[in-house]
Design a protein around this motif. Structure first.
Motif, PDB file in Angstrom:
ATOM      1  N   VAL A 132     -52.852  54.660  66.171  1.00  0.00           N
ATOM      2  CA  VAL A 132     -52.818  53.357  65.507  1.00  0.00           C
ATOM      3  C   VAL A 132     -54.195  52.719  65.613  1.00  0.00           C
ATOM      4  O   VAL A 132     -54.859  52.811  66.652  1.00  0.00           O
ATOM      5  N   ILE A 133     -54.624  52.109  64.516  1.00  0.00           N
ATOM      6  CA  ILE A 133     -55.898  51.403  64.495  1.00  0.00           C
ATOM      7  C   ILE A 133     -55.755  50.185  63.595  1.00  0.00           C
ATOM      8  O   ILE A 133     -55.135  50.256  62.531  1.00  0.00           O
ATOM      9  N   VAL A 134     -56.279  49.069  64.049  1.00  0.00           N
ATOM     10  CA  VAL A 134     -56.227  47.810  63.291  1.00  0.00           C
ATOM     11  C   VAL A 134     -57.653  47.444  62.910  1.00  0.00           C
ATOM     12  O   VAL A 134     -58.519  47.305  63.786  1.00  0.00           O
ATOM     13  N   SER A 135     -57.893  47.301  61.609  1.00  0.00           N
ATOM     14  CA  SER A 135     -59.238  47.012  61.100  1.00  0.00           C
ATOM     15  C   SER A 135     -59.219  45.742  60.256  1.00  0.00           C
ATOM     16  O   SER A 135     -58.217  45.463  59.579  1.00  0.00           O
ATOM     17  N   PRO A 136     -60.296  44.980  60.266  1.00  0.00           N
ATOM     18  CA  PRO A 136     -60.350  43.797  59.397  1.00  0.00           C
ATOM     19  C   PRO A 136     -60.323  44.211  57.930  1.00  0.00           C
ATOM     20  O   PRO A 136     -60.954  45.191  57.527  1.00  0.00           O
ATOM     21  N   ALA A 137     -59.553  43.483  57.126  1.00  0.00           N
ATOM     22  CA  ALA A 137     -59.521  43.717  55.686  1.00  0.00           C
ATOM     23  C   ALA A 137     -60.635  42.914  55.024  1.00  0.00           C
ATOM     24  O   ALA A 137     -61.444  42.267  55.689  1.00  0.00           O
ATOM     25  N   ILE A 138     -60.675  42.962  53.709  1.00  0.00           N
ATOM     26  CA  ILE A 138     -61.757  42.293  52.981  1.00  0.00           C
ATOM     27  C   ILE A 138     -61.575  40.777  53.038  1.00  0.00           C
ATOM     28  O   ILE A 138     -60.469  40.267  53.224  1.00  0.00           O
ATOM     29  N   ASN A 139     -62.677  40.072  52.859  1.00  0.00           N
ATOM     30  CA  ASN A 139     -62.623  38.617  52.855  1.00  0.00           C
ATOM     31  C   ASN A 139     -62.642  38.075  51.429  1.00  0.00           C
ATOM     32  O   ASN A 139     -62.664  38.834  50.456  1.00  0.00           O
ATOM     33  N   SER A 140     -62.675  36.762  51.303  1.00  0.00           N
ATOM     34  CA  SER A 140     -62.599  36.124  49.984  1.00  0.00           C
ATOM     35  C   SER A 140     -63.805  36.459  49.112  1.00  0.00           C
ATOM     36  O   SER A 140     -63.695  36.499  47.879  1.00  0.00           O
ATOM     37  N   GLU A 141     -64.955  36.721  49.720  1.00  0.00           N
ATOM     38  CA  GLU A 141     -66.143  37.046  48.933  1.00  0.00           C
ATOM     39  C   GLU A 141     -65.958  38.354  48.165  1.00  0.00           C
ATOM     40  O   GLU A 141     -66.408  38.488  47.023  1.00  0.00           O
ATOM     41  N   VAL A 142     -65.289  39.310  48.779  1.00  0.00           N
ATOM     42  CA  VAL A 142     -65.044  40.586  48.098  1.00  0.00           C
ATOM     43  C   VAL A 142     -64.088  40.384  46.925  1.00  0.00           C
ATOM     44  O   VAL A 142     -64.237  41.001  45.871  1.00  0.00           O
ATOM     45  N   TYR A 143     -63.104  39.513  47.095  1.00  0.00           N
ATOM     46  CA  TYR A 143     -62.197  39.196  45.981  1.00  0.00           C
ATOM     47  C   TYR A 143     -62.986  38.625  44.800  1.00  0.00           C
ATOM     48  O   TYR A 143     -62.789  39.026  43.647  1.00  0.00           O
ATOM     49  N   VAL A 144     -63.875  37.687  45.103  1.00  0.00           N
ATOM     50  CA  VAL A 144     -64.663  37.056  44.039  1.00  0.00           C
ATOM     51  C   VAL A 144     -65.561  38.083  43.367  1.00  0.00           C
ATOM     52  O   VAL A 144     -65.656  38.132  42.124  1.00  0.00           O
ATOM     53  N   MET A 145     -66.206  38.938  44.159  1.00  0.00           N
ATOM     54  CA  MET A 145     -67.081  39.963  43.578  1.00  0.00           C
ATOM     55  C   MET A 145     -66.279  40.933  42.707  1.00  0.00           C
ATOM     56  O   MET A 145     -66.736  41.343  41.633  1.00  0.00           O
ATOM     57  N   ALA A 157     -54.714  48.275  48.934  1.00  0.00           N
ATOM     58  CA  ALA A 157     -53.822  47.348  48.235  1.00  0.00           C
ATOM     59  C   ALA A 157     -54.101  45.949  48.760  1.00  0.00           C
ATOM     60  O   ALA A 157     -53.671  45.595  49.866  1.00  0.00           O
ATOM     61  N   HIS A 158     -54.858  45.182  47.983  1.00  0.00           N
ATOM     62  CA  HIS A 158     -55.303  43.867  48.450  1.00  0.00           C
ATOM     63  C   HIS A 158     -54.360  42.787  47.936  1.00  0.00           C
ATOM     64  O   HIS A 158     -54.256  42.580  46.722  1.00  0.00           O
ATOM     65  N   PRO A 159     -53.661  42.089  48.821  1.00  0.00           N
ATOM     66  CA  PRO A 159     -52.710  41.068  48.371  1.00  0.00           C
ATOM     67  C   PRO A 159     -53.425  39.791  47.941  1.00  0.00           C
ATOM     68  O   PRO A 159     -54.535  39.490  48.381  1.00  0.00           O
ATOM     69  N   LEU A 160     -52.772  39.055  47.071  1.00  0.00           N
ATOM     70  CA  LEU A 160     -53.240  37.732  46.655  1.00  0.00           C
ATOM     71  C   LEU A 160     -52.003  36.908  46.316  1.00  0.00           C
ATOM     72  O   LEU A 160     -51.304  37.200  45.353  1.00  0.00           O
ATOM     73  N   GLY A 161     -51.750  35.878  47.133  1.00  0.00           N
ATOM     74  CA  GLY A 161     -50.546  35.098  46.931  1.00  0.00           C
ATOM     75  C   GLY A 161     -49.316  35.950  47.177  1.00  0.00           C
ATOM     76  O   GLY A 161     -49.182  36.616  48.199  1.00  0.00           O
ATOM     77  N   ALA A 162     -48.398  35.950  46.194  1.00  0.00           N
ATOM     78  CA  ALA A 162     -47.176  36.741  46.319  1.00  0.00           C
ATOM     79  C   ALA A 162     -47.355  38.170  45.859  1.00  0.00           C
ATOM     80  O   ALA A 162     -46.438  38.984  45.990  1.00  0.00           O
ATOM     81  N   LEU A 163     -48.526  38.516  45.317  1.00  0.00           N
ATOM     82  CA  LEU A 163     -48.769  39.863  44.800  1.00  0.00           C
ATOM     83  C   LEU A 163     -49.247  40.770  45.921  1.00  0.00           C
ATOM     84  O   LEU A 163     -50.165  40.433  46.663  1.00  0.00           O
ATOM     85  N   SER A 164     -48.652  41.937  46.022  1.00  0.00           N
ATOM     86  CA  SER A 164     -48.992  42.858  47.114  1.00  0.00           C
ATOM     87  C   SER A 164     -50.230  43.691  46.827  1.00  0.00           C
ATOM     88  O   SER A 164     -50.906  44.127  47.751  1.00  0.00           O
TER      89      SER A 164
END
Length: 816
Positions: free
Chosen positions: A275-288, A475-482
């Protein structure tokens, strides 16, 4: 003293009547080998220091040493704010009420919260049984030093159905989203990975792990994206459970139990996992990611505008050169015409538009060599209202029955032979394609949107991530979208479909202007221009983007047809448009065309539901496929001049006897025959492949049939065009080459196969891969980008490849 016994024993014992209660102070990491009967109960007392800043796990391990106990041993762990109980042997149930017995059990205790900096807490392990004979057991309580997972640090552990594992993770400062990945080198035994809130009890058995939180079945890979906003305590548990059976992960089906109460041997079901836990992308990546997606497709709008301006400027210079070279001084004083009335990128490519050519004719007394008749001889009155004209009431043929048979069975046909009906009637007929597909789109899309919203709600409420087949590693979630990235990447279909509609609209406007001015080139030259099918194609491309986005809200086998229905539409409309170019009078009506496409979609649904391994279905489909191919071939070969009635067999035998037995004569229409023979070979081969292999993905198989036929017909059209002495202009040639290259790259990414609903969710996740573009888009997103561009390019090819014929009379353009 006896009158207090019931009160004490009800609080402390599973059954009143035990005469001896033994309580002992126990130590961590010490194995206690003891015996328990119905006459005694043992209570092990533990104490440990709980720190607010440090989380330390506690694990209870039990093994039953007696081989045949009359009754199970009950273990009850009493903590400050939680109670955990389990029996040994532990009985876990599988499908069909199969029972599996485990004599070794290990459970991790829930960590009670504390507000103090450090606090000493006690917990007790009560051991009891109803067996009169002594039951021998071993008990060990140990600390789990690695109970808290660290960011980006892999941790390995073992688990079995009776010895699940769970660990705690706390969000570090500045991290709002993480992705939890669990991997294993072994496919089986089947496992479940669950994300649960920090609360007691923790649901860590096969029969209750799905009660709360988010969970996935897994073979070798599982990944869940977790957001801080969903966990008020800023921490969560990662629970890993090994299932008692493997059917949920696509494993082999076990036999039914011979007796209802028979206990089955579970075998060795130990599994090593990481098992490994890694940080996901931040809001800047969403905007880009969003800006990148918009930038790619809006650049096509800019490129189209620039090409249109360059073409318009070039056409103006050419017109001015013609006027300066050939006009008389008396005619140079005429008012100039607006440059918007001349050719542009969306109208004629590198040739003069019909308006420009006619203006040149009108300003000179000479003829430039591409017209044998004057304007007066070819101009037609357009004063009659379109609404008063119907196809059944009006035809340019004097004797509609005999003349059609004569004209359409000539050995060498020209476009003028199949463009005899009034253009107003045909335009009205072909506009129905657009209005019908617009109506279909509305009634199709509304229930689809409602359904996928329901799917997403069910996923979010139940936490069952096996419902949808995402690429969970990207699979990057946004709001209710998975999986927002898979939805966003479909934007290209919508934007490029809209751009194509704008280009077609420009051409339509320019052509209508020419018709209103009775332009000879518009009336008698080039391929007859009917734009209804082009509008339908652009609408279908936009709908493909919308429905593909709906499918990717929750992709699975029950809604896969959302992603493919309009692909069938696009393939069918493109083939109809290719045929319509040289056969405008005899092309299929919108109603019959959409009825055929509806039948295709109907078979697609049947294939998804019943086609998997069903021999009868594949035989029926293959027979229908071959018969439909033969009927369509006959319709195309004889230009519709044949009848399907009771005398069809007699006429077939007569043709075979006359042309093959009595005298050996070749086919009258050699080019058509070559195309149809190749088409039948391809379709019969695809039908045989389907009957032999019986692919699970019937929808994709059906789509492959449509695409193969489209490519075959398109290649035939290009070859025959070049054989006939026609040329492909520079703009169309660039579109062909560009589209072919983009299709090649698109198909490469399509066949990467990041997920597949043909298998179980756990097996599908074995194909998941990391993001490869901007840490936001995966291979399938790139397929969406490239395929939307390739479809747009394919539409432009259809729109521009006959621009070289705009100044050629129709009686000199061959039909093939």
């Amino acid at each position: 003293m006896l009158r207090f016994c019931p009160v004490l024993l009800v609080l402390m014992l599973p059954a009143c009547g035990a005469s001896v209660v033994i309580q002992r102070d126990a130590q961590f990491d010490v194995t206690y080998d003891d015996t328990v009967t119905s006459d005694n109960q043992t209570i092990y007392s533990y104490n440990h220091t709980v720190s607010r800043n440090k989380t330390e796990g506690v694990r209870v391990s039990v093994e039953l040493l007696s081989e045949s106990a009359q009754s199970p041993v009950l273990f009850v762990v009493r903590q400050k704010q939680a109670v955990l109980s389990f029996q040994v042997p532990l009985i876990l149930r599988g499908l069909y009420q199969r029972k599996y017995q485990y004599t070794q059990v290990g459970r991790t205790l829930c960590q009670p919260p504390t507000k103090a900096e450090a606090e000493t807490q006690f917990f007790y392990v009560d051991v009891s049984t109803l067996s009169s004979a002594g039951v021998h057991y071993q008990l060990r309580v140990s600390r789990v030093d690695s109970f808290t997972l660290q960011t980006d640090k892999k941790f390995s552990f073992n688990a079995t159905p009776s010895q699940p594992q769970f660990f705690k993770y706390m969000f570090p400062d500045g991290v709002d989203t993480v992705i939890v990945k669990v991997n294993s080198q072994k496919n089986f035994p089947c496992s479940v990975m669950s994300i649960q809130d920090i609360q007691c009890p923790v649901y860590d058995l096969d029969n209750n792990v799905a009660f709360i939180g988010m969970y996935q079945t897994m073979t070798t890979t599982a990944a869940i994206t977790v957001q801080r906003k969903d966990f008020p305590s800023n921490s969560f548990y990662v629970v890993v459970v090994v299932k008692t059976e493997d059917e949920a992960c696509g494993g082999p089906l076990r036999f039914y139990p011979l007796l209802p109460d028979q206990l089955l041997d579970p075998g060795n079901r130990s599994k090593t996992l990481d098992v490994i836990v890694s940080p996901a992308i931040n809001s800047e990546v969403y905007v880009m990611g969003m800006l990148f997606c918009l930038g790619i497709f809006l650049s096509f709008y800019l490129l189209t505008f620039l090409v249109a301006c360059v073409e318009n400027k070039r056409m103006n210079r050419k017109r001015e050169g013609l006027l300066n070279a050939d006009t008389s001084p008396a005619e140079t004083g005429k008012a100039s015409v607006s440059p918007y009335e001349y050719g542009s990128f969306a109208d004629n490519g590198s040739t003069l538009s019909s308006e420009a050519v006619t203006d040149s004719l009108a300003s000179t007394d000479g003829n430039y060599g591409y017209m044998d008749r004057s304007l007066e001889s070819v101009a037609r009155s357009r004063q009659e209202s379109l609404s008063s004209v119907e196809e059944d009431d009006y035809d340019t043929l004097v004797d509609i029955d005999s003349d059609k048979n004569i004209v359409r069975t000539k050995k060498f046909l020209c476009v003028s032979d199949l463009a005899r009906k009034d253009k107003r009637i045909l335009s009205k007929k072909y506009q129905i394609y657009f209005w019908n597909i617009a109506t279909i789109a509305v009634f199709y899309a509304l229930p689809v949107i409602q359904l996928v919203i329901t799917y997403q709600t069910v996923v979010n409420v139940t936490g069952n991530q096996d419902i949808c087949y995402y690429n969970f590693l990207c699979a990057h979630p946004l709001g209710a979208l998975s999986s927002f990235n898979n939805i966003l990447s479909n934007l290209g279909y919508v934007l490029l479909g809209l751009l194509f509609l704008l280009i077609v609209l420009q051409r339509d406007i320019l052509h209508n202007r020419a018709l209103e001015r009775n332009e000879s080139t518009a009336l008698e030259c080039g391929i007859p221009k009917h734009f209804g099918l082009y509008y339908a194609m652009g609408t279908a491309l936009m709908m493909e983007g919308l429905l593909s986005a709906c499918y990717h809200v929750c992709p699975n086998y029950t809604n896969f047809q959302f992603d493919t229905s309009f692909m069938y539409m696009i393939a069918g409309l493109c083939m109809l448009k290719l045929y319509q170019k040289r056969h405008p009078d005899i092309n299929a009506s919108a109603y019959s065309a959409y009825a055929c496409l509806a039948a295709v979609i109907f078979f697609s649904v049947l294939g998804v539901v019943f086609g998997k391994g069903n021999t009868v279905f594949w035989i029926v489909f293959s027979v229908i496929h071959i018969l439909a191919t033969l009927l369509l071939s006959t319709q195309l070969y004889y230009m519709g001049r044949w009848r399907l009635d009771s005398g069809i067999l007699r006429r077939m035998l007569n043709v075979i006897y006359t042309d093959c037995i009595r005298q050996c004569s070749g086919p009258m229409y050699i080019d058509r025959m070559v195309l149809l023979v190749m088409g039948n070979i391809v379709n019969w081969s695809l039908s045989a492949y389907g009957l032999i292999k019986r692919p699970n993905d019937f929808a994709s198989y059906l789509l492959a049939i449509a695409i193969c036929n489209l490519l075959l017909y398109f290649a035939f059209y290009i070859i025959m065009k070049l054989r006939s002495g026609e040329r492909i202009q520079c703009l169309a040639l660039v579109c062909i080459l560009f589209t072919a290259v983009v299709w090649g790259f698109a198909l490469f990414f399509f066949f990467q196969g990041l997920s597949t609903w043909q298998k179980t969710p756990a097996e599908s996740r074995e194909h998941n891969r990391e993001c490869i573009l901007l840490s936001f888009f995966d291979d399938h997103d790139i397929w969406h980008f490239l395929s939307s561009i390739a479809m747009f390019g394919s539409f432009l090819v259809l729109l521009t490849m006959d621009d070289d014929l705009d100044t050629v009379q129709r009686d000199k353009i061959y039909v093939f």
